[in-house]
Design an enzyme around this catalytic site. Structure first.
Site, short mmCIF file in Angstrom:
data_model
loop_
_atom_site.label_atom_id
_atom_site.label_comp_id
_atom_site.label_asym_id
_atom_site.label_seq_id
_atom_site.Cartn_x
_atom_site.Cartn_y
_atom_site.Cartn_z
N ASN A 143 6.72 -1.82 7.12
CA ASN A 143 6.29 -2.72 6.06
C ASN A 143 4.77 -2.65 5.96
OD1 ASN A 143 8.81 -4.02 5.24
ND2 ASN A 143 8.82 -4.89 7.30
N GLY A 193 -2.43 -1.24 5.96
CA GLY A 193 -2.88 -0.05 6.68
C GLY A 193 -2.90 -0.20 8.18
N ARG A 194 -2.15 -1.16 8.71
CA ARG A 194 -2.09 -1.43 10.15
C ARG A 194 -3.43 -1.88 10.72
NH1 ARG A 194 2.46 -1.50 8.82
NH2 ARG A 194 4.26 -0.65 9.90
N LEU A 195 -4.35 -2.29 9.85
CA LEU A 195 -5.63 -2.84 10.32
C LEU A 195 -5.48 -4.36 10.45
CD1 LEU A 195 -8.16 -0.76 8.17
CD2 LEU A 195 -7.40 -0.37 10.53
#
Length: 210
Positions: free
Chosen positions: A7, A187-189
């Site tokens: 996700n 963005g997984r940040l």
């Protein structure tokens, strides 16, 4: 394929300028939002113990936050109860996927006073009260019928009577010394804010790399 399940989190963010000094205030706000958004089992939390260096984890329900401590109830003779008697340190984990949020807690447990345990026990449904007596939690059962027969015997025994709290059943309070708030971001940040309590009992926080 499992590798293709993902996700892109983008609902919320954590900004240092808006963070409270006390992490319990932020946790309380997040929990209320989870309840408002009808997250399934918003009070469910993983309780991880570590006896003899071997981690063990299970999900229980948070029942109260009092004086900054997290409360849950269980059978003191259960596996977790025996483990906590050996090592009182625990890790808690809350996950609210609908809000893309996670909270991790490290703390030290102690039993709540018996009066508080009895007060909560008296609010439980009668079936749950009987279950606390019927179940020798974590012990081996010969079959399902053995448990149901014990329950039926207790149901008849206490028919028309108030069910007392078992001496082996009660609450634990977790006094936290570290609480981390995780907010999913694109963005997984992700945002990770970790609060730590110092020797004077004061909280400070820092941002962690995702």
């Amino acid at each position: 394929m499992l590798r293709e399940i993902r996700n892109n989190y983008q609902k919320h963010k954590l900004e240092e300028a808006k963070l409270p000094e006390d992490p319990i205030a932020l946790f309380d706000y997040w929990l209320k939002e989870a309840i408002k958004e009808k997250v399934q089992e918003p009070t469910a939390m993983v309780v991880a113990t570590a006896a003899d260096g071997i981690p063990d984890a299970r999900i229980v329900l948070l029942k109260e936050i009092s004086d900054g401590n997290f409360h849950f109830y269980t059978n003191y003779h259960s596996t977790k109860g025996r483990q906590l008697a050996t090592n009182p340190h625990v890790a808690l984990n809350f996950f609210w996927p609908e809000l893309e949020r996670q909270v991790r807690v490290k703390g030290t447990t102690s039993k709540v006073n018996d009066a508080l345990s009895e007060e909560y026990f008296n609010t439980r449904p009668r079936e749950s009260q009987l279950g606390a007596w019927a179940s020798a939690q974590s012990e081996t059962l010969t079959n399902r019928q053995q448990l149901e027969q014990k329950y039926e015997e207790l149901e008849k025994h206490y028919e028309g009577e108030v069910i007392p709290k078992p001496a082996h059943w009660g609450g634990y309070q977790v006094e936290p010394f570290e609480i981390e708030f995780w907010q999913g971001r694109p963005g997984r940040l992700h945002d990770r804010i970790q609060y730590q309590k110092n020797a004077q009992g004061q909280w400070t926080f820092r941002r962690l790399s995702p």
